[in-house]
Scaffold this active site. Structure first.
Site, PDB file in Angstrom:
ATOM      1  N   HIS A   1      46.077  42.063  35.235  1.00 44.14           N
ATOM      2  CA  HIS A   1      45.440  40.757  35.038  1.00 44.14           C
ATOM      3  C   HIS A   1      45.841  40.145  33.689  1.00 44.14           C
ATOM      4  O   HIS A   1      45.144  40.313  32.695  1.00 44.14           O
ATOM      5  CB  HIS A   1      43.915  40.896  35.114  1.00 44.14           C
ATOM      6  CG  HIS A   1      43.201  39.592  35.299  1.00 44.14           C
ATOM      7  ND1 HIS A   1      42.100  39.458  36.121  1.00 44.14           N
ATOM      8  CD2 HIS A   1      43.432  38.356  34.788  1.00 44.14           C
ATOM      9  CE1 HIS A   1      41.687  38.195  36.095  1.00 44.14           C
ATOM     10  NE2 HIS A   1      42.477  37.513  35.276  1.00 44.14           N
TER      11      HIS A   1
ATOM     12  N   HIS B   1      47.480  36.460  31.740  1.00 49.56           N
ATOM     13  CA  HIS B   1      47.870  35.053  31.825  1.00 49.56           C
ATOM     14  C   HIS B   1      48.969  34.794  30.813  1.00 49.56           C
ATOM     15  O   HIS B   1      48.744  34.931  29.605  1.00 49.56           O
ATOM     16  CB  HIS B   1      46.677  34.154  31.489  1.00 49.56           C
ATOM     17  CG  HIS B   1      45.528  34.295  32.444  1.00 49.56           C
ATOM     18  ND1 HIS B   1      45.408  33.539  33.576  1.00 49.56           N
ATOM     19  CD2 HIS B   1      44.453  35.123  32.447  1.00 49.56           C
ATOM     20  CE1 HIS B   1      44.313  33.884  34.228  1.00 49.56           C
ATOM     21  NE2 HIS B   1      43.717  34.855  33.561  1.00 49.56           N
TER      22      HIS B   1
ATOM     23  N   ASN C   1      47.575  30.951  37.737  1.00 45.68           N
ATOM     24  CA  ASN C   1      47.044  29.658  37.279  1.00 45.68           C
ATOM     25  C   ASN C   1      47.820  29.130  36.088  1.00 45.68           C
ATOM     26  O   ASN C   1      47.287  28.862  35.027  1.00 45.68           O
ATOM     27  CB  ASN C   1      45.530  29.685  37.022  1.00 45.68           C
ATOM     28  CG  ASN C   1      45.074  30.838  36.178  1.00 45.68           C
ATOM     29  OD1 ASN C   1      45.815  31.783  35.956  1.00 45.68           O
ATOM     30  ND2 ASN C   1      43.847  30.772  35.693  1.00 45.68           N
TER      31      ASN C   1
ATOM     32  N   HIS D   1      38.381  35.941  41.959  1.00 42.57           N
ATOM     33  CA  HIS D   1      37.619  35.544  40.776  1.00 42.57           C
ATOM     34  C   HIS D   1      36.218  35.215  41.310  1.00 42.57           C
ATOM     35  O   HIS D   1      35.948  34.090  41.738  1.00 42.57           O
ATOM     36  CB  HIS D   1      38.298  34.325  40.147  1.00 42.57           C
ATOM     37  CG  HIS D   1      37.569  33.696  39.005  1.00 42.57           C
ATOM     38  ND1 HIS D   1      37.933  33.885  37.690  1.00 42.57           N
ATOM     39  CD2 HIS D   1      36.507  32.863  38.974  1.00 42.57           C
ATOM     40  CE1 HIS D   1      37.123  33.188  36.903  1.00 42.57           C
ATOM     41  NE2 HIS D   1      36.254  32.559  37.644  1.00 42.57           N
TER      42      HIS D   1
ATOM     43  N   ASP E   1      42.620  40.806  31.427  1.00 37.17           N
ATOM     44  CA  ASP E   1      42.384  39.356  31.492  1.00 37.17           C
ATOM     45  C   ASP E   1      42.873  38.703  30.192  1.00 37.17           C
ATOM     46  O   ASP E   1      42.193  37.844  29.615  1.00 37.17           O
ATOM     47  CB  ASP E   1      40.908  39.030  31.764  1.00 37.17           C
ATOM     48  CG  ASP E   1      40.723  37.574  32.184  1.00 37.17           C
ATOM     49  OD1 ASP E   1      41.733  36.853  32.335  1.00 37.17           O
ATOM     50  OD2 ASP E   1      39.565  37.142  32.342  1.00 37.17           O
TER      51      ASP E   1
HETATM   52 ZN    ZN Z   1      39.384  35.092  36.519  1.00 31.72          ZN
END
Ligand code: ZN
Length: 365
Positions: free
Chosen positions: A14, A16, A48, A132, A257
């Site tokens: 996870h 980004h 995303n 999510h 995350d």
């Molecule tokens: Zn999330």
């Protein structure tokens, strides 16, 4: 005395990287450098980005950008087109192009019909769907769980039900479709209990806990600093205790995350700050301190929550690639402080500066 330990390569499912979208916060290359320095042999990037990663070309671009890196990059792809929650993406082509799994991370797929169709198709492909799990209707604009800090600063509260009702719905779809389901960044004791009993029932379900949800709790918040603002928000002390128990029991795996943001989006306090913190360069020290030193977890089991369990989320076609990953080497017994200024990530949104830990990544080799 310092001890060096070597494990199969740690995989963070996870992260980004803001590429394309906000390259000043993190590019694919800076993110991979942070992952390598943090001890990760592989990462799964979230879709995303801007635009969202919902096409085979977008997936291939990410894979090409990562060629030559010691840390492997496995991109995930959207569940729905544009992450809008309305129309299921072309999951078959995305799987073919190398998607690790499917997720609309950052957004909950609210429409049960859309989610059901995605899970049925994903099951056919043998692919995992990651959710999510925060229902925006129950969240209703809340930014923090109920605590004295919320009262003091007049912040809108998000009920725990926003998470556990979302999980409850997806577990029933999992039961119906047989699709492999993973709950991202779980944060409530009730949510963990649902996952725990679903696993007992034999459903193909897993979930991840982040270093920040394991280390921190909303009961300890005192300063109006957006570096403590995440989605989902920090749980209370009971939530945190239940997360720790579930990691120790082998119910939950770890994931960071890692969420880089430009400084300007984090400097205006809690109410308007962006969600999330970076995590790749502090994940190993924090999870080791919490789970091994404080909770007495066996080192081998701690390591498995970073390498063995996360591999189960990867698409069938990528599992062989995961066998060839570099290994993760850590050093235990060297007390050192986190120095945010020395991070190789392009972002600095991290609340741990100056905190001391005993276990540090040494290399990925
Ligand atoms: Zn999330």
């Amino acid at each position: 005395m310092a001890t060096t330990l070597e494990f199969p390569g740690f995989l963070d499912v996870h992260v980004h990287f803001r590429d394309p979208g906000v390259p000043e916060a993190e590019t694919t290359l800076s993110g991979l450098a942070a992952a390598s320095k943090g001890g990760f042999a592989a990462v799964v990037t979230m879709p995303n980005t801007s635009p969202a990663c919902d096409s085979p070309d977008a997936l291939r671009r990410q894979i090409e950008l990562s060629v030559g890196s010691v840390t492997r990059l496995f991109p995930s792809a959207c569940i729905t087109k544009g992450r809008l929650g309305r129309e299921v993406a072309d999951l078959e082509s995305l799987a073919e192009a190398g998607a690790a799994f499917f997720t609309d991370d950052g957004s909950y797929v609210s429409d049960p019909k859309v989610m059901e169709s995605a899970m049925a198709r994903s099951a056919e492909l043998g692919m995992c769907i990651c959710q999510h799990a925060v229902d925006p209707l129950i969240q209703a604009g809340g930014v923090v769980r109920e605590c004295s800090f919320a009262k003091r600063f007049g912040l809108k509260v998000i009920p725990a039900a926003a998470e556990y009702e979302a999980i409850r719905r997806d577990l029933s779809l999992c039961r119906e479709t047989g699709c492999r389901l993973h709950i991202q960044h779980i944060s409530t004791a009730e949510g963990v209990e649902l996952v725990r009993s679903a696993q007992r029932e034999g459903l193909p379900v897993s979930a991840e806990a982040t270093p920040h949800h394991l280390l921190l709790s909303c009961d300890e918040l005192t300063v109006d600093d957006a570096n403590f603002k995440m989605a989902p928000p920090l749980g209370n002390a009971e939530d945190r205790a239940e997360l720790r128990r579930a990691v120790k029991d082998g119910v939950l795996m770890f994931a960071t995350d890692h969420a880089p943001h430009p400084a300007a989006t984090k400097s205006h306090g809690f109410a308007s700050g962006a969600n999330g913190i970076i995590g790749l360069e502090t994940a190993i020290p924090i999870t080791y301190a919490v789970m091994v030193e404080q909770e007495g977890m066996r080192v081998e089991d701690w390591a498995k929550a970073w390498w063995d369990m996360p591999r189960g989320l990867l698409a069938p076609g990528l599992r062989n690639a995961a066998l060839g990953l570099a290994s993760t080497v850590v050093e235990v017994g060297v007390r050192r402080a986190v120095s945010v200024a020395d991070f190789v990530s392009l972002s600095r949104n991290c609340p741990y500066d100056g905190m001391e830990f005993e276990c540090w990544p040494r290399e990925v080799r």
